[in-house]
Scaffold this active site. Structure first.
Site, PDB file in Angstrom:
ATOM      1  N   ASP A   1       2.291   1.995   3.404  1.00 20.44           N
ATOM      2  CA  ASP A   1       3.206   1.026   4.046  1.00 20.44           C
ATOM      3  C   ASP A   1       4.645   1.419   3.763  1.00 20.44           C
ATOM      4  O   ASP A   1       5.508   1.312   4.622  1.00 20.44           O
ATOM      5  CB  ASP A   1       3.092  -0.392   3.470  1.00 20.44           C
ATOM      6  CG  ASP A   1       1.702  -0.926   3.412  1.00 20.44           C
ATOM      7  OD1 ASP A   1       0.889  -0.550   4.259  1.00 20.44           O
ATOM      8  OD2 ASP A   1       1.433  -1.742   2.500  1.00 20.44           O
TER       9      ASP A   1
ATOM     10  N   HIS B   1       0.890  -1.160   0.000  1.00 21.17           N
ATOM     11  CA  HIS B   1       0.000   0.000   0.000  1.00 21.17           C
ATOM     12  C   HIS B   1       0.934   1.218   0.000  1.00 21.17           C
ATOM     13  O   HIS B   1       2.026   1.165   0.577  1.00 21.17           O
ATOM     14  CB  HIS B   1      -0.827   0.101   1.277  1.00 21.17           C
ATOM     15  CG  HIS B   1      -1.746  -1.043   1.555  1.00 21.17           C
ATOM     16  ND1 HIS B   1      -1.340  -2.198   2.145  1.00 21.17           N
ATOM     17  CD2 HIS B   1      -3.082  -1.176   1.357  1.00 21.17           C
ATOM     18  CE1 HIS B   1      -2.372  -3.004   2.300  1.00 21.17           C
ATOM     19  NE2 HIS B   1      -3.443  -2.422   1.828  1.00 21.17           N
TER      20      HIS B   1
END
Ligand code: XLS
Ligand code: NI
Ligand code: NI
Length: 439
Positions: free
Chosen positions: A106, A103
């Protein structure tokens, strides 16, 4: 690799075969070994999930994180993110895993403004790109985190707040650009909070219409920037919301067809989400496969005694055999892959546990692949299934399947016969025993 190793004392994990006593070795995953004429690595296309493996803290609703991660020493979020990229690639290289997934948030930290967040993301992407070029590791898919920040409290594309929708659109635009730049093979939409807790305060039709509009914008933007990776929609019936609009494969496929997205989006199916929806993983794969929507899988497993998305590493050979049998049946998973959307237990807090977890998952899948291939080569299961439907290969069955019979003509047929031929045994136990002969 960084100057200082994050995993000292652990070298490249090698294939040593089923007899080895070394627990930091593969017993079944032999990347270049051929199965059905194709290297295992190309059948399996394993990926590490950045969010679990690099960002998982081990926190749960009853307590904070427990993970011991000696490399987490930087106090500046951007510097910490850059240091983590080095660790992630050391891990991928030592594990011999070809892909990773992320993501946006992240890999790179949120900034004070959208512009600053985008800048952070670009800086981290520079490092990801360099590491990819150096190591040959690839991005299986990217996605945007549209569920953690409080602005997404009521969902992103389905939020009642239009500026939340707009912010989410901006975030997806950027995540697609970075995924494209990194040569990502796909891009995932997982609903996150796209759903509801209470139907009384929810305009479901309007929300689902907005979700479709959002995906169309992404499809249009992909064309604009020349991103040709595969889009995926990942089903999950609940958690965090009571009801999510991406409930299961059948619901997602209906949504895609109803809104004219079926040419652009396939399914990314996760084991623990399948079971939360009351299905077996094989059911979800089979349903997507038969409709032509099989895209990629998020490999993990739930726990029958714990009712939520526990995202455990898969070790059950029966499960991986079912998965690989179905994937082979539908011609394999590429350009998708087997992404370990799985986390080590809160109690497994040492860095070496990340290796044990992934090695076990990769071996379980490699073994499932070999077993499924043996079943297909032998053909006994397939033959029994065909025999079960043998009556459909007779003249009557062929005419019905060809569309040349009607209720009227079939009434005539049965009036003549008086009663249908008696059914044959389904032989479920025979089937189950036969499967066990391959395990
Ligand atoms: C969460 C989902 C998520 C997606 C990517 O349950 O599995 O991790 O795979 O957003
Ligand atoms: Ni997932
Ligand atoms: Ni999950």
């Amino acid at each position: 690799m960084a100057d200082r190793e994050a995993f000292p004392g652990i070298g490249r994990i090698k294939y040593e075969g089923p007899a080895t006593k070394n627990m930091l070795a593969f017993r079944h995953y032999d990347a270049d070994a051929l199965v059905e004429g194709k290297p295992m690595r190309d059948h399996l296309r394993f990926a590490v999930s950045y969010w679990h493996t690099m960002r998982g803290t081990g926190s749960d609703p009853f307590g904070p994180g427990t993970m011991v991660r000696p490399w987490e020493t930087e106090s500046d979020p951007l510097q910490a993110a850059l240091a983590r990229v080095d660790v992630a690639f050391e891990f991928l290289e030592k594990l011999g895993c070809d892909f990773y997934c992320f993501h946006d948030r992240d890999v790179a930290p949120d900034g004070a403004t959208l512009a600053e967040s985008n800048k952070h993301f670009d800086t981290v992407a520079d490092s990801l790109e360099k590491h990819q070029q150096r190591s040959g590791k690839k991005l299986l898919w990217g996605t945007a985190n549209l569920f953690s920040n409080p602005r997404y409290v009521h969902g992103a594309a389905t939020s009642p707040n239009v500026e939340t929708f707009a912010y989410a659109a901006a975030q997806v635009k950027k995540a697609m650009e970075v995924t494209h730049r990194l040569g990502g093979a796909g891009y995932v939409f997982w609903g996150g909070r796209e759903g509801y807790q209470c139907l009384w305060n929810t305009d479901m039709k309007r929300e689902v219409d907005h979700l479709a509009r959002f995906m169309h914008m992404a499809v249009d933007y992909a064309k604009e920037i020349g991103f040709t990776g595969q889009f995926y929609f990942e089903p999950k019936p609940r958690e965090p919301m009571k009801h999510q609009y991406d409930f299961d494969s059948a619901t997602c496929i209906n949504f895609l067809r109803a809104y004219g997205l079926e040419k652009h989006v396939k399914m990314n199916i996760e084991t623990n989400h399948a079971t939360l929806a009351g299905h077996e993983m094989q059911h979800e794969l089979e349903y997507a496969g038969m409709q032509g929507f099989l895209g990629s899988i998020d490999a993990n497993t739930g726990d029958t005694l714990v009712g939520w998305d526990t995202d455990q590493f898969p070790t059950n050979i029966y499960l991986t055999t079912q998965i690989m049998y179905t994937l082979l049946k539908y011609g394999g998973i590429a350009p998708g892959g087997v992404n370990f959307d799985a986390k080590v237990r809160r109690e497994s807090f040492e860095p070496v546990d990340l290796f044990h977890a992934h090695i076990g998952g990769m071996d379980a899948f490699a073994r499932g692949l070999k077993i499924a291939a043996a079943m297909r080569a032998d053909g006994a299961v397939q033959k029994l299934v065909e025999e079960r439907y043998a009556s459909w290969s007779g003249p009557l069955g062929k005419r019905i399947e060809a569309g040349s019979e009607s209720l009227k003509s079939l009434e005539q047929e049965m009036l003549k016969k008086g009663e249908a031929e008696p059914c044959k045994s389904g032989r479920q136990e025979l089937f189950e025993n036969l499967i066990n002969t391959y395990l």
